[in-house]
Design an enzyme around this catalytic site. Structure first.
Site, short mmCIF file in Angstrom:
data_model
loop_
_atom_site.label_atom_id
_atom_site.label_comp_id
_atom_site.label_asym_id
_atom_site.label_seq_id
_atom_site.Cartn_x
_atom_site.Cartn_y
_atom_site.Cartn_z
NE ARG A 120 22.05 -66.52 22.79
CZ ARG A 120 22.98 -66.37 21.86
NH1 ARG A 120 23.49 -67.42 21.25
NH2 ARG A 120 23.38 -65.17 21.52
CE LYS A 142 10.43 -67.59 42.01
NZ LYS A 142 9.97 -66.86 43.21
CD GLU A 184 12.41 -70.67 52.70
OE1 GLU A 184 11.18 -70.68 52.53
OE2 GLU A 184 13.15 -69.76 52.27
CE LYS A 245 10.21 -74.03 44.87
NZ LYS A 245 11.37 -73.26 45.26
CD GLU A 255 6.80 -65.54 42.17
OE1 GLU A 255 7.73 -66.34 42.28
OE2 GLU A 255 6.79 -64.42 42.68
NE ARG A 259 8.22 -70.69 41.82
CZ ARG A 259 9.16 -71.30 41.14
NH1 ARG A 259 8.95 -71.68 39.90
NH2 ARG A 259 10.33 -71.54 41.69
CG ASN A 263 7.36 -65.01 46.87
OD1 ASN A 263 8.37 -65.70 46.79
ND2 ASN A 263 6.76 -64.52 45.79
CG HIS A 266 10.38 -65.38 51.10
ND1 HIS A 266 9.75 -66.29 51.94
CD2 HIS A 266 11.47 -66.04 50.61
CE1 HIS A 266 10.41 -67.43 51.92
NE2 HIS A 266 11.46 -67.32 51.13
CG HIS A 270 13.75 -60.98 49.89
ND1 HIS A 270 13.07 -61.22 48.71
CD2 HIS A 270 14.24 -62.19 50.26
CE1 HIS A 270 13.16 -62.51 48.39
NE2 HIS A 270 13.86 -63.11 49.33
CG HIS A 282 16.61 -66.80 52.71
ND1 HIS A 282 16.09 -65.68 52.11
CD2 HIS A 282 15.75 -67.82 52.40
CE1 HIS A 282 14.97 -66.00 51.47
NE2 HIS A 282 14.74 -67.29 51.63
#
Ligand code: NAD
Ligand code: GLY
Length: 388
Positions: A120, A142, A184, A245, A255, A259, A263, A266, A270, A282
């Site tokens: 956990r 993330k 990026e 960032k 998000e 945030r 993206n 993106h 994706h 990517h």
């Protein structure tokens, strides 16, 4: 050396410097009290950097175990994730121990997800070695793995305890991967930092930056020159992206709104990655995705032709694909395999789709983007470059 504080739900430092990999153990010891660290690397990075990191941890009084997995996006998968958890359990890692991700975004995402879920949650150290991981994936918490249906479909928000970025590592990065990271970097310029965009848009900057990757493996002499000239410069660029960032993550860690700007490029990226079986990197996919998004913004009357041209020009300067045609060329397959309807279907399995609609990030001008929610028909229009 530069230190950026991230004040999210967990507070931590991002330490950026040159030649600091050998100090990773002592930097970690100053942030957490773990007695054992599991060092996670892919096969490429493991061969070059694992021993330096292991030695530095031992020197700092932290025991190490090491897990190496095959390099590549296809390792960001459920099977590899389970194997990693089993490795941690077999080696009796406890809640007081730590996971140390040394590598690119694939390593950071896979190891980060393991750190978030094993027992956990145990301590996490991110040591990014690719430009992309340094400016984006290692910061902000993330993580995740890909499922057959799409990218990053299982994951968590889980902040690291420290991020240690040695920019010297970029000198062994294949040029293709450095270019991928530049996508990026450019993204930050478009979404929030016009001054950064303008610096990157100069021919001199592009020449200096593009000399860094593979300088160590190719030309020893050139390596020395790069070291003197560009160490400070690349540290500064990375620090600027990380600060951008950090600011966004501090405002909106989970998000809910702001945030989402990260993206930019993106949604298309994706879909491209999925359709090309991750043969397009990517960053390459983000390059094409940023152009698709700005062209759609212009079609919607949200930005000028000049903004479109500026983004297309910078994408071209850093040798990124700036359209679906060029992406298909990079991939070496027919354009038809990336047709608008195929991209739309692939994008519909994006985790950002909710109630049949998706938030697109569209530039209004350099340094400023807006969130535009579109339905399935709108998404097809997005890939066709016209407003439906
Ligand atoms: P990657 O981890 O696959 O690294 C790219 C290649 O470079 C690999 O072959 C790797 O072995 C090699 N490499 C890395 N550092 C090296 C070095 N210093 N010297 C020699 N080789 C080196 O990919 P990436 O581009 O770093 O990251 C892409 C991944 O990051 C994607 O899965 C993407 O979804 C994810 N990502 C996550 C976030 C996030 O916020 N979590 C953000 C952006 C991207
Ligand atoms: N790379 C997107 C994010 O961290 O939100």
């Amino acid at each position: 050396m530069k230190i950026i504080n991230v004040n999210a739900s967990e507070k931590y430092n991002v330490v950026i410097g040159s030649g600091i990999l050998k100090d990773a153990g002592s930097l970690t010891a100053s942030a957490i009290k773990s007695k054992t660290a599991a060092i996670i690397c892919d096969s490429n990075v493991g061969a070059i950097y694992a021993s330096t990191v292991e030695e530095s941890f031992k020197k700092a009084g932290i025991n190490t175990v090491k897990y190496i997995f095959p390099a590549g996006e296809t390792s960001k998968c459920p099977e590899q994730y389970i194997k990693l958890l089993e490795f941690l359990a077999e080696n009796h890692l406890t809640r007081k121990d730590a996971i140390v991700a040394v590598g690119g975004g694939v390593t950071g995402d896979l190891a980060g997800f393991a750190a978030a879920t094993y027992l956990r949650g145990i301590s996490l150290v991110q040591i990014p070695t690719s430009l992309l991981a340094a400016v984006d994936s290692s910061v902000g918490g993330k993580n995740g793995i890909d499922l057959t249906a799409g990218k990053n479909l299982a994951g968590a928000f889980y902040q690291p305890d420290i991020v240690i970025c040695d920019v010297e590592a970029f000198k062994t990065l294949p040029k293709k991967e450095f270019i991928s990271g530049m996508a990026e970097v450019i993204k930050y310029g478009v979404i929030s930092d016009k001054e950064l965009f303008d610096i990157l848009a100069s021919e001199d900057t592009a020449k200096r930056l593009m000399e860094i990757p593979e300088s160590y493996v190719n030309i020893k002499e050139k390596n020395e020159r790069c070291k003197e000239l560009d160490r400070e410069f690349i540290e500064e660029i990375v620090a600027r992206c990380v600060a951008a960032k950090a600011h966004i993550v501090e405002e909106d860690e989970f998000e809910g709104g702001l945030r989402k700007l990260l993206n930019y490029g993106h949604t298309a990226a994706h879909a491209i990655e999925k359709l090309t079986d991750y043969e397009i990197t990517h960053g390459e996919a983000v390059g094409a995705g940023m152009v698709i998004a700005v062209e759609y913004a212009e079609a919607m009357g949200k930005c000028s032709k000049e903004t479109v041209e500026k983004i297309k020009k910078i994408i071209d300067m850093y040798k990124l694909p700036g359209s679906i045609e060029v992406t298909a060329e990079y991939w070496g397959k027919e354009r038809e395999l990336l047709a608008a309807d195929k991209l739309t279907n692939a994008a519909l399995s994006d985790k950002k789709v909710a109630n049949g609609s998706i938030d697109l990030i569209l530039p209004e001008e350099i340094g400023q983007c807006v969130i535009e929610n579109v339905d399935t028909a709108g998404l097809k229009g997005f890939f066709e470059g016209k407003v439906i």
